[in-house]
Structure formats: C-alpha cells, structure tokens
Design a protein around this motif. Structure first.
Motif, short mmCIF file in Angstrom:
data_model
loop_
_atom_site.label_atom_id
_atom_site.label_comp_id
_atom_site.label_asym_id
_atom_site.label_seq_id
_atom_site.Cartn_x
_atom_site.Cartn_y
_atom_site.Cartn_z
N LEU A 190 0.83 -1.20 0.00
CA LEU A 190 0.00 0.00 0.00
C LEU A 190 0.87 1.26 0.00
CD1 LEU A 190 -2.75 1.39 0.20
CD2 LEU A 190 -2.67 1.05 2.68
N GLY A 191 1.90 1.27 0.84
CA GLY A 191 2.79 2.42 0.87
C GLY A 191 3.55 2.59 -0.42
N SER A 192 3.98 1.48 -1.03
CA SER A 192 4.72 1.55 -2.28
C SER A 192 3.87 2.10 -3.41
CB SER A 192 5.24 0.16 -2.65
OG SER A 192 6.06 0.19 -3.79
N VAL A 193 2.59 1.74 -3.43
CA VAL A 193 1.68 2.22 -4.47
C VAL A 193 1.26 3.67 -4.21
CG1 VAL A 193 -0.62 1.94 -5.44
CG2 VAL A 193 0.82 -0.05 -5.07
N ALA A 194 0.87 3.97 -2.98
CA ALA A 194 0.28 5.27 -2.67
C ALA A 194 1.30 6.39 -2.58
CB ALA A 194 -0.50 5.18 -1.36
N ARG A 225 -5.69 -4.48 22.48
CA ARG A 225 -4.41 -5.20 22.31
C ARG A 225 -4.53 -6.30 21.26
NH1 ARG A 225 -0.23 -5.12 25.34
NH2 ARG A 225 -1.37 -4.14 27.05
N VAL A 226 -5.55 -7.13 21.35
CA VAL A 226 -5.65 -8.26 20.42
C VAL A 226 -6.18 -7.82 19.06
CG1 VAL A 226 -5.97 -9.89 22.31
CG2 VAL A 226 -7.98 -8.88 21.22
N ALA A 227 -6.74 -6.60 18.95
CA ALA A 227 -7.23 -6.11 17.67
C ALA A 227 -6.13 -5.52 16.81
CB ALA A 227 -8.32 -5.05 17.89
N LEU A 228 -4.93 -5.36 17.36
CA LEU A 228 -3.81 -4.83 16.58
C LEU A 228 -3.23 -5.93 15.71
CD1 LEU A 228 -2.07 -2.69 19.35
CD2 LEU A 228 -3.54 -1.88 17.49
N VAL A 261 -5.72 -8.50 3.77
CA VAL A 261 -6.65 -8.42 2.65
C VAL A 261 -7.09 -6.97 2.41
CG1 VAL A 261 -8.95 -9.11 1.84
CG2 VAL A 261 -7.44 -10.79 2.93
N THR A 262 -7.38 -6.25 3.49
CA THR A 262 -7.83 -4.86 3.35
C THR A 262 -6.75 -3.98 2.75
OG1 THR A 262 -9.27 -5.14 5.28
CG2 THR A 262 -8.79 -2.89 4.57
N ALA A 263 -5.53 -4.06 3.28
CA ALA A 263 -4.45 -3.22 2.77
C ALA A 263 -4.11 -3.56 1.32
CB ALA A 263 -3.21 -3.38 3.65
N ALA A 264 -4.10 -4.86 0.99
CA ALA A 264 -3.82 -5.25 -0.40
C ALA A 264 -4.94 -4.76 -1.33
CB ALA A 264 -3.67 -6.76 -0.49
N GLY A 265 -6.19 -4.85 -0.88
CA GLY A 265 -7.30 -4.35 -1.69
C GLY A 265 -7.22 -2.85 -1.91
N LEU A 266 -6.83 -2.10 -0.89
CA LEU A 266 -6.67 -0.66 -1.05
C LEU A 266 -5.54 -0.33 -2.01
CD1 LEU A 266 -7.08 0.39 2.69
CD2 LEU A 266 -8.73 0.75 0.85
N ALA A 267 -4.44 -1.08 -1.91
CA ALA A 267 -3.33 -0.87 -2.84
C ALA A 267 -3.76 -1.15 -4.28
CB ALA A 267 -2.16 -1.76 -2.45
N LEU A 293 -5.13 5.27 4.91
CA LEU A 293 -5.09 5.31 6.36
C LEU A 293 -6.47 5.22 6.99
CD1 LEU A 293 -3.43 5.64 8.91
CD2 LEU A 293 -3.57 8.11 8.63
N LEU A 294 -7.42 6.00 6.49
CA LEU A 294 -8.74 6.03 7.11
C LEU A 294 -9.46 4.67 7.04
CD1 LEU A 294 -10.07 9.57 6.08
CD2 LEU A 294 -9.02 8.83 8.23
N PRO A 295 -9.43 3.95 5.90
CA PRO A 295 -10.06 2.62 5.90
C PRO A 295 -9.43 1.66 6.89
CG PRO A 295 -9.76 3.40 3.65
CD PRO A 295 -9.03 4.36 4.53
N LEU A 296 -8.09 1.71 7.05
CA LEU A 296 -7.45 0.83 8.02
C LEU A 296 -7.83 1.20 9.45
CD1 LEU A 296 -3.88 0.44 6.47
CD2 LEU A 296 -5.77 -1.19 6.43
N ALA A 297 -7.97 2.50 9.71
CA ALA A 297 -8.44 2.93 11.02
C ALA A 297 -9.86 2.43 11.28
CB ALA A 297 -8.38 4.45 11.14
N GLY A 298 -10.67 2.44 10.23
CA GLY A 298 -12.02 1.91 10.37
C GLY A 298 -12.03 0.42 10.66
N VAL A 299 -11.11 -0.33 10.03
CA VAL A 299 -10.99 -1.76 10.31
C VAL A 299 -10.64 -1.98 11.77
CG1 VAL A 299 -9.61 -3.82 9.84
CG2 VAL A 299 -10.40 -2.39 7.95
N LEU A 300 -9.74 -1.16 12.32
CA LEU A 300 -9.35 -1.30 13.72
C LEU A 300 -10.55 -1.07 14.64
CD1 LEU A 300 -7.22 -1.63 15.93
CD2 LEU A 300 -6.72 0.82 15.70
N VAL A 301 -11.34 -0.03 14.36
CA VAL A 301 -12.49 0.28 15.21
C VAL A 301 -13.52 -0.85 15.16
CG1 VAL A 301 -14.43 1.86 15.52
CG2 VAL A 301 -12.16 2.77 15.01
#
Length: 446
Positions: A190-194, A225-228, A261-267, A293-301
């Motif tokens: 994701l970082g390499s693409v974005a 803790r376990v959601a990270l 899966v989420t990060a790869a899909g965003l990339a 960043l925002l979609p990944l933050a949403g996944v965490l929540v």
C-alpha cells in the motif's frame, strides 16, 4: 489518461517470473536471502556456546539444554525487528522502484494489463518474503540442533515437550507468524503504491511495526491489544502451555489476515486509478490518507467492537487468580524437573497440590494489571511430610501477559542458580522461570 488492458496481454505466470528475475537481480535481495538462511544458524550456534544466555528473551535460558530453543529465540527477534525490515525492503519497494526508474510506460507496453502487473508484483514479492521467513526458521533450527541437540523443551508453564512435540510446535509457531508478516507486507504494498518514489513508502512497514510494538508495551485494554495486527507476533507463546492458549492466537491470526486483505485491496484500488502517463507522478498525496489510512483505522475500530464481547470487557486481562494459577502450575511442573535432577522420589502435580498467593505492591495495590512489583508465595506438599513447603518469587509481569519469576528463597529450592546433583552442578529450573498469563477469560480446572 489511464492505461487500459488490451488484447494479447501477457499472462500472469510470465509476468510473475519476470518480476522474480527483477527481484533476484537486486544485490540487496540476494544478500538478504543469504543472511536469512545462514545468519540464524551461526547466531544460534554462537549463542548456545556462550556461558551467559539471553535470559530476558523467551526460551533464551534453555538454549544450553535443547536445540529447539534457538528457533524460538530467533522467532522473538524476527517478529520485533527482522520481519518488518524484510517486508519493507521487498514489498515496500516493489512498486516504488518503477517510479524511481521511470519504467512504468515500458512495463505497460510489455504486459498490457495493470491488473496483471499488480498480481505479478504481489506474488513475486510474497514469494521472496516467504523464502526469507523459511530461511530464518530453517537456519535457526539447524544451528540449534547441530550445536545443542534434539532434546526435550520446557514450555512456558513448565511442562516438558518431547523432541517430536517440540518440533511440531516450533514449526506451528513459525507458521502462525506468517499472518502478521502478510499484514506488514500488504501495508508495504500500500505504501509503495500510494507514496510512489517517496522513501516513506519504503519505511512504512517498519514504522507501523514500531508503533505496534510500542502499543503492546502500554497497558491497553485487552480488546484493543488483540485487535492490533501485530498481536500474533506475541500470541504464539500460547502454543507452549498445556492446554494451549489458542483463543488469543486465533484472534490475532484472523485480525492479521483481515488487515492483509484490506491493505492489499486498497493498494489494488489505488494502483488501477493512477495515471501512468504522468512522468512526474510522486504518489497519491492527500488521497493516500483518505484511501489508505482512514479505511485501516475503520478496520481497527470495527475489529475492537467485534472482539469486546469475546474478551470480557475493557480490562487488562491480568487478574490475581490468573497470576496465581499460572505461577502455581509452572512451579509444580518445574519442581518435578528439579526432583528428577536430584534423583529424589518421583512426585505428581496432584500430590504436590501446589498453590500460590500473589500480591502487588506489598499488598497496598490492587492485585491486577502489569508491573514489576508482584510477589508470590508458592506452597506445596510432599507425600509423607506433614509440613507444607513454601518459596517466594518476585514477578515482573508485562502488559502482554508474560512474566519472569525470580526466586527469592529458600536457597535450597529457588535461591541459587545451580543445584548440586549426583552428576555435578546443574542449572536450577526453579531459580528463574518464564510464564504467561492468559489475557482472555478462562475457566479454572476442576
């Protein structure tokens, strides 16, 4: 204008082979492969021959006793430093390299499909990362077995694992950390693409891993803790208790795979939307924040909300009764090991009837949560002996549930690091030992 796929595009298999050749042509990738396959073997062999061992690392104190401790010490180091660095070097640069070299137009003319380019680059980078992880596991295992030997391993609750059981559990532990490694690799993609040619894309997995490590060191509620996504780098410890603490590990693996899966899909989404005709393209800019960043933050929540009912609420998960059970169980197993060393009459855990009374801060603090001010008095009984035995331990208990128990007397039980056996002095298993407290709700035995 965005490039589109046309007829006669190159198959993914050919693009995959081409990307593998490109990665192999990089000197740093070849150096990493050599280091990962040879370095751990040399490291484990060298440390196993030293008089002092890395006792502050899980299983480090057993590196003189069994070759299966070496790959576990390496696994702890790899999850903290090596794997984030490897994913950065490989996945964090696989797309950005084309931006730096200005070769996107040539690649598109050759392949004629952005989708197949993305698939080929992802598969090639994951192949190299898996080879690097396999090298770390195989090299450290070979170094340990050749230097120390195929001997039983002592688990985190003091129970012995036969060599065959140790081999299977060590292999399973390495397999389990593939999930958080994939999550970091996807974040690197994701970082390499974005971020394009920006060095921040290359550093993103390392920075994310560092942030996750710092978070695990903080007294976070169990659901957080376990959601990270990096929790599975720690949760494999539960494989080395009896019964195995599989709940936190399965949650950690699931969370890591969701992030991967989420990060790869965003990339993938950002990659298909980019303008390949712009030679001055320097990343997605502000769109990287909203699209990544925002979609990944949403996944965490969302993950935290789903996990809360399973983890029993927003507590640290470290409670007095759990600590007492963990210390008593480990002591009972290790007491039997010491009994065998001293050639005393065999005794079972049932006969010992071991219990522990633990307080924190000299009884002034609530007996829950992490800290280095825990104190436990362990009591046990021997057949035919009317008086109960007792031993004292000082505990350093970390927020992730790991503890180190340091013996504080009596000397003949746990007050000295050696015991005198008929064959000579030997390490005292009751002097210091590591253990783990299950953070999720447990049902006491019996």
């Amino acid at each position: 204008m965005t490039a589109t796929a046309v007829a006669a595009s190159v198959p993914v298999a050919r693009g995959y082979r081409f990307e593998l050749v490109k990665l192999w042509s990089q000197r740093r990738v070849r150096l990493l492969l050599l280091t990962c396959w040879a370095g751990p073997a040399l490291f484990v062999a060298a440390v196993s021959q030293q008089s002092t061992l890395p006792v502050d690392t899980l299983f480090g104190r057993w590196m003189h006793a069994t070759g299966w401790a070496g790959p576990l010490v390496t696994l702890g180091f790899a999850g903290t430093w090596a794997l984030p660095l490897l994913t950065s070097v490989v996945a964090g640069d696989v797309f950005a390299a084309e931006d730096r070299l200005g070769t996107w137009r040539h690649l598109l003319l050759a392949v004629r499909s952005p989708r197949r380019i993305f698939a080929a680059k992802v598969l090639a980078s994951l192949t190299v990362i898996m080879l690097l992880v396999a090298g770390l596991a195989a090299g450290s295992t070979a170094g340990g077995l050749l230097t120390v030997g195929n001997h039983p391993l002592v688990g985190l609750d003091g129970h012995p694992l036969a060599p065959a059981d140790a081999a299977g559990t060590v292999l399973l532990a390495w397999i389990c950390v593939l999930a958080p490694t994939l999550a970091l690799a996807a974040i690197g993609l994701l970082g390499s693409v974005a971020l394009g040619r920006s060095p921040m894309g290359l550093l993103l997995p390392v920075l994310v891993a560092l942030g996750l490590q710092l978070a695990q060191m903080m007294p976070l509620p169990v659901p957080v803790r376990v959601a990270l996504p990096g929790y599975a780098f720690i949760a494999w410890n539960g494989l080395f208790t009896s019964p195995a603490q599989l709940g936190p590990l399965l949650i950690g693996i699931t969370v890591s795979l969701v992030w991967a899966v989420t990060a790869a899909g965003l990339a993938y989404r950002i990659f298909l939307r980019r303008d390949f005709t712009d030679q001055a393209y320097d990343g997605a800019g502000r769109r990287a924040l909203t699209s990544g960043l925002l979609p990944l933050a949403g996944v965490l929540v969302v993950t935290i909300a789903v996990i809360v009912p399973v983890t029993g609420g927003p507590s640290s998960g470290i409670e007095q009764d759990k600590v007492q059970r963990s210390v008593a169980t480990a002591f009972a197993h290790l007491y039997r090991l010491q009994t065998e060393q001293l050639h005393r009459p065999a005794v079972t855990e049932v006969q010992l009837d071991t219990s522990a009374a633990c307080t924190r801060g000299g009884g002034r603090l609530e007996p829950q949560g992490p800290g280095n001010d825990w104190r436990c008095v362990v009591s046990w009984h021997l057949p035919g002996v009317p008086a109960a035995g007792s031993a004292t331990y000082q505990l350093d208990l970390t927020p992730d549930g790991r503890f180190m128990a340091d013996g504080d007397g009596p000397k003949e039980v746990n007050g000295y690091f050696l015991v005198r056996t008929p064959a000579g002095d030997a390490p005292n298993p009751l002097w210091q030992f590591d253990g783990t407290v299950a953070l999720l709700p447990t049902v006491p035995k019996g």
